[in-house]
Structures are given as structure tokens and as C-alpha cells.
Design a protein around this motif. Structure first.
Motif, short mmCIF file in Angstrom:
data_model
loop_
_atom_site.label_atom_id
_atom_site.label_comp_id
_atom_site.label_asym_id
_atom_site.label_seq_id
_atom_site.Cartn_x
_atom_site.Cartn_y
_atom_site.Cartn_z
N LEU A 81 0.86 -1.17 0.00
CA LEU A 81 0.00 0.00 0.00
C LEU A 81 0.90 1.23 0.00
O LEU A 81 1.53 1.53 1.01
N GLN A 82 0.98 1.88 -1.16
CA GLN A 82 1.75 3.10 -1.27
C GLN A 82 0.84 4.26 -0.89
O GLN A 82 -0.21 4.45 -1.50
N MET A 83 1.25 5.01 0.12
CA MET A 83 0.43 6.10 0.64
C MET A 83 1.16 7.42 0.42
O MET A 83 2.23 7.63 1.00
N ASN A 84 0.60 8.27 -0.42
CA ASN A 84 1.17 9.58 -0.70
C ASN A 84 0.25 10.68 -0.19
O ASN A 84 -0.93 10.43 0.10
N SER A 85 0.79 11.89 -0.11
CA SER A 85 0.00 13.05 0.33
C SER A 85 -0.76 12.74 1.62
O SER A 85 -1.96 13.02 1.74
N LEU A 86 -0.05 12.16 2.56
CA LEU A 86 -0.70 11.74 3.80
C LEU A 86 -1.25 12.92 4.59
O LEU A 86 -0.66 14.02 4.58
N LYS A 87 -2.37 12.67 5.25
CA LYS A 87 -3.05 13.69 6.06
C LYS A 87 -3.13 13.21 7.50
O LYS A 87 -3.13 12.00 7.76
N PRO A 88 -3.26 14.13 8.45
CA PRO A 88 -3.41 13.70 9.85
C PRO A 88 -4.58 12.72 10.05
O PRO A 88 -4.49 11.82 10.89
N GLU A 89 -5.64 12.86 9.28
CA GLU A 89 -6.78 11.95 9.43
C GLU A 89 -6.51 10.54 8.92
O GLU A 89 -7.34 9.65 9.09
N ASP A 90 -5.35 10.33 8.29
CA ASP A 90 -4.94 8.98 7.91
C ASP A 90 -4.29 8.23 9.07
O ASP A 90 -4.00 7.03 8.95
N THR A 91 -4.06 8.91 10.17
CA THR A 91 -3.46 8.28 11.35
C THR A 91 -4.35 7.14 11.84
O THR A 91 -5.53 7.33 12.11
N ALA A 92 -3.77 5.95 11.93
CA ALA A 92 -4.52 4.76 12.33
C ALA A 92 -3.57 3.58 12.41
O ALA A 92 -2.43 3.65 11.95
N ASN A 93 -4.09 2.50 12.94
CA ASN A 93 -3.41 1.21 12.85
C ASN A 93 -3.93 0.53 11.58
O ASN A 93 -5.14 0.40 11.39
N TYR A 94 -3.01 0.16 10.71
CA TYR A 94 -3.38 -0.41 9.41
C TYR A 94 -3.20 -1.93 9.46
O TYR A 94 -2.17 -2.43 9.89
N TYR A 95 -4.23 -2.63 8.98
CA TYR A 95 -4.27 -4.08 9.02
C TYR A 95 -4.36 -4.66 7.62
O TYR A 95 -5.16 -4.20 6.80
N CYS A 96 -3.59 -5.67 7.37
CA CYS A 96 -3.66 -6.44 6.14
C CYS A 96 -4.62 -7.61 6.37
O CYS A 96 -4.65 -8.18 7.48
N SER A 97 -5.36 -7.99 5.33
CA SER A 97 -6.29 -9.11 5.45
C SER A 97 -6.33 -9.90 4.16
O SER A 97 -5.98 -9.38 3.09
#
Length: 125
Positions: A81-97
Motif C-alpha cells: 500500500l503506497q500512501m502519498n500526500s498523507l493527512k493527519p486523518e490517515d493516522t490509524a493502525n493499518y491491518y492487512c487481510s
């Protein structure tokens, strides 16, 4: 049983980029999908993106379209998961499934049988 191991989380400033990696120990379904979900403090786990294995169909939640890209390496059983232009609201624990593909339920938590341990992404303003 399938083990999913995530890596790549961290602390980044707003506007920055991170790439998350999820390695699966094996594939178990003939029509297979791997997805990323995230959970912010005090919120429910929410769908982020999914890739349908061997077909390369991808879907995203609206809030990340144009900023995040999900991709896969079939030979390595790995999804990114390539994440660009990150924002404060993207703050989280990210889980793969991982789980069987469904064109109508691909964004449902219950569609997936296997989950990683999560990796924290923190975006500072």
C-alpha cells in the motif's frame, strides 16, 4: 492457516509518503483478495483498499482515491500500500487481510478470514 506480516508503518509529516508491505505465508482461495483496513482511535475498523489476486482489480475507499495505491507481487505473495500526500486523518493502525473475493462484500470486515497484527501509521500536522 495463513500468516500475514505487515511492515512499513511509522511517523511522517503531513504531505509525506509511506509504503506498507504485507507478506502472506501462502494462498488458500482459488479466487482470492487481499485488502487493507485501518482503525483510528475510538473508531471502527474501516476499509481502505483491496486487490483481487491474479486479476489485478483494485478498489479504494473514497477518502484515499488518488493518494493511495494498492499493488501485488504474485511470486512473493505480497501486497503493498503506497500512501502519498498523507493527512493527519490517515493516522490509524493499518491491518492487512486475506480472504475469498466478493464483488459486493470486498469492503466488509467479515469477508476476510485472515488478519495481520497491524502496523501503526501516524501523520503529524
Amino acid at each position: 492457516q495463513v500468516q500475514l506480516v505487515e511492515s512499513g508503518g511509522g511517523l511522517v509529516q503531513a504531505g509525506g509518503s509511506l509504503r506498507l508491505t504485507c507478506a502472506a505465508s501462502r494462498r488458500t482461495f482459488s479466487d482470492y483478495a487481499m485488502a487493507w483496513f485501518r482503525r483510528a482511535p475510538g473508531k471502527e475498523r474501516e476499509f481502505v483498499a483491496v486487490v483481487r489476486w491474479n486479476v489485478d482489480s483494485t478498489y479504494y475507499t473514497d477518502s484515499v482515491k488518488g493518494r493511495f495505491t494498492i499493488s501485488s507481487d504474485y511470486a512473493k505473495n505480497t501486497v503493498y500500500l503506497q500512501m502519498n500526500s498523507l493527512k493527519p486523518e490517515d493516522t490509524a493502525n493499518y491491518y492487512c487481510s486475506a480472504g475469498p473475493w466478493s464483488s459486493v462484500r470486498y469492503n466488509f470486515v467479515r469477508q476476510y478470514d485472515y488478519w495481520g497484527q497491524g502496523t501503526q501509521v501516524t501523520v503529524s500536522s
